[in-house]
Design a protein around this motif. Sequence first.
Motif, short mmCIF file in Angstrom:
data_model
loop_
_atom_site.label_atom_id
_atom_site.label_comp_id
_atom_site.label_asym_id
_atom_site.label_seq_id
_atom_site.Cartn_x
_atom_site.Cartn_y
_atom_site.Cartn_z
N THR A 195 -2.85 2.16 -4.29
CA THR A 195 -2.64 3.57 -3.94
C THR A 195 -3.77 4.09 -3.06
OG1 THR A 195 -3.72 4.23 -6.01
CG2 THR A 195 -1.32 4.02 -6.04
N ARG A 196 -3.41 4.94 -2.14
CA ARG A 196 -4.37 5.60 -1.25
C ARG A 196 -3.93 7.06 -1.07
NH1 ARG A 196 -6.14 1.22 -1.90
NH2 ARG A 196 -7.00 -0.28 -0.39
N GLU A 197 -4.89 7.90 -0.81
CA GLU A 197 -4.56 9.28 -0.47
C GLU A 197 -4.44 9.41 1.06
OE1 GLU A 197 -7.49 11.75 -2.24
OE2 GLU A 197 -6.45 11.83 -4.18
N LEU A 198 -3.59 10.31 1.50
CA LEU A 198 -3.36 10.49 2.93
C LEU A 198 -3.24 11.97 3.25
CD1 LEU A 198 -2.66 9.37 5.77
CD2 LEU A 198 -0.26 9.30 5.04
N ALA A 238 1.00 1.02 5.85
CA ALA A 238 1.68 1.77 4.78
C ALA A 238 3.03 1.13 4.47
CB ALA A 238 1.87 3.22 5.19
N TYR A 295 0.81 5.30 0.10
CA TYR A 295 -0.02 6.45 0.48
C TYR A 295 0.57 7.73 -0.13
CZ TYR A 295 -2.72 3.67 3.76
OH TYR A 295 -3.57 2.74 4.31
N VAL A 355 0.52 8.11 10.18
CA VAL A 355 0.60 7.29 8.97
C VAL A 355 0.05 5.91 9.29
CG1 VAL A 355 2.16 6.26 7.28
CG2 VAL A 355 2.61 8.57 8.17
N VAL A 413 5.19 6.02 1.82
CA VAL A 413 4.50 7.31 1.75
C VAL A 413 5.19 8.15 0.68
CG1 VAL A 413 3.96 9.44 2.98
CG2 VAL A 413 3.74 7.25 4.15
N LYS A 433 0.83 -1.20 0.00
CA LYS A 433 0.00 0.00 0.00
C LYS A 433 0.87 1.25 0.00
CE LYS A 433 -4.19 -1.84 2.10
NZ LYS A 433 -5.18 -1.75 3.19
#
Length: 527
Positions: free
Chosen positions: A258-261, A273, A218, A269, A276, A216
């Motif tokens: 993918t992820r937004e953070l 993750a 972020y 965090v 980043v 993953k």
Amino acid sequence: MKAANIGKILGGFGLLLLFSSPLTLFFTSGSIPIVATKVVAGLVLVGLYFATNFKQFGQFASRRSSFFFASTSLIVLMTLGALVTLNYIAHKKNKRWDLTEHKVFTLSPQTVSTLHGLTEPVRAIGFIPTDHPAHEALQSTFDRYHLEAPDKFDYSFKDPRRHPDLAKKYELREGQTTVVLTRGEGASESYTKLHVISEQELTNALLKLNKVSEQKVYFVIGHGEWPLEGQMPMPGQRGRVTSLSEMKQQLLQEGYTTRELNLAGGTTVPRDAALVVIAGSKAPFSPPEVESLRRYLAAGGRLLYFAEAYGEPGDELAKLLAEYGLALDKGVVADAQFNSGSPYVVLSLFFGNHLITMPLRQRQLNVEFPTSRSITVRSEGLAEGVKAEPVVLTSPFGWVETTPDDKPAPTEGEKKGQLTLVAASTRDTSSEQTRRFDEARLVMVGDSELLLDSNWGHEGNRNLVMNTLAWATSQQDKVTIRPPDRAASTLQLDADMLNRIRFVSTDVLPLSLLGVGLAIWLSRRNK
């Protein structure tokens, strides 16, 4: 020339046709009509020889004639034996040479490393009938994979119309060109499907099938970073748009999600993750946001910072980066000699001694930075256990242009020489109680525009970014060169045309040359 001499030459041709008929049947054409034609023609020519040399048969028992006949027959047999032996060796050894300009028939280093890194055998099933236009190309691709790793990659073809049970098992849609990759047997079997048949798609499917768990990634938002979704104006080009869609697609293909953070308010965090990413931030980070990143790195986190030419990290984030030995310089990098028409579009073929760029150095791939910042690698004021080093540099003719809107030229007080464009930093965190990994990794890239679609097609850029992600997430097998988007300079041939070419090149041409040589030799001997 006398009729007897002409008959000898024709007889020689006839023998060649007769002796080469098995070669035609078993190795070159395989066509019964062609073999029959050669046999009939050979018998006719040999018959002409007997007809024109009938009076000389009485002399055949003479010592010279016997020797001539025996030696001629021996030469013909030896020649044919050599041809058969060469064909047999070529068939057994099956050595191939890729003579195309872009090596379209050579597996990429990523494909080779992926095949050898398979933890258990994978079987590909091509669900297309033999008369499908894509069948031959797909079989050729499968062959190359199998030859590279015969113990780990095997394949077969199934006609979905004759195997509806398999089509139902793998949930195939009718009419689609589909390949299924399977691993394991019975209840432990896992599989993945793909519809677009290319080396890159097939290799990515192997990676996806072989991966242990998702990685993953972020992407931090809230400071004007490049958005993961949707289009955006292309920097410096009014009216044109771009996006991160190609990079995102590549991440998905290689097993990343993918992820937004948003770190606003000091959000921590997430524990899952793997990485980043700060991609082109244009506004400063707040102290709580930086403190979240500091705790994350101190526990063995992995961070990639892609700098924006006209954005600043802010004092707090700059202080954190400095603790890991990295600092952004003011201004934009320019290079007077190694550029793509503009001194600000810097080409780099200068790499540090780092794992990330080792494949690029071996393949001699340039990296193109549209508008890059330079990086200072610090050696003082670092956090405990930190080591920082340059990864990509400019040529010795680079400089930092502090007034890019003016005429580009190095002036007094501007930084000059071989500048750092990418730098990596590590920190031993094995003693941390709540560590994520035993080593924190931070990479700073001077140009965030490498991530944009408009620059993603550049082979060096794409491999640099993906290798950076792979190194940061400790996936050494993904630090490689990926299959390029290359145009195949191929000639489409159907089976009949291919058989005719094979027959002419391996049968007609060698026999013609041999026959001409024999005719010349006989003519000279009979003078």
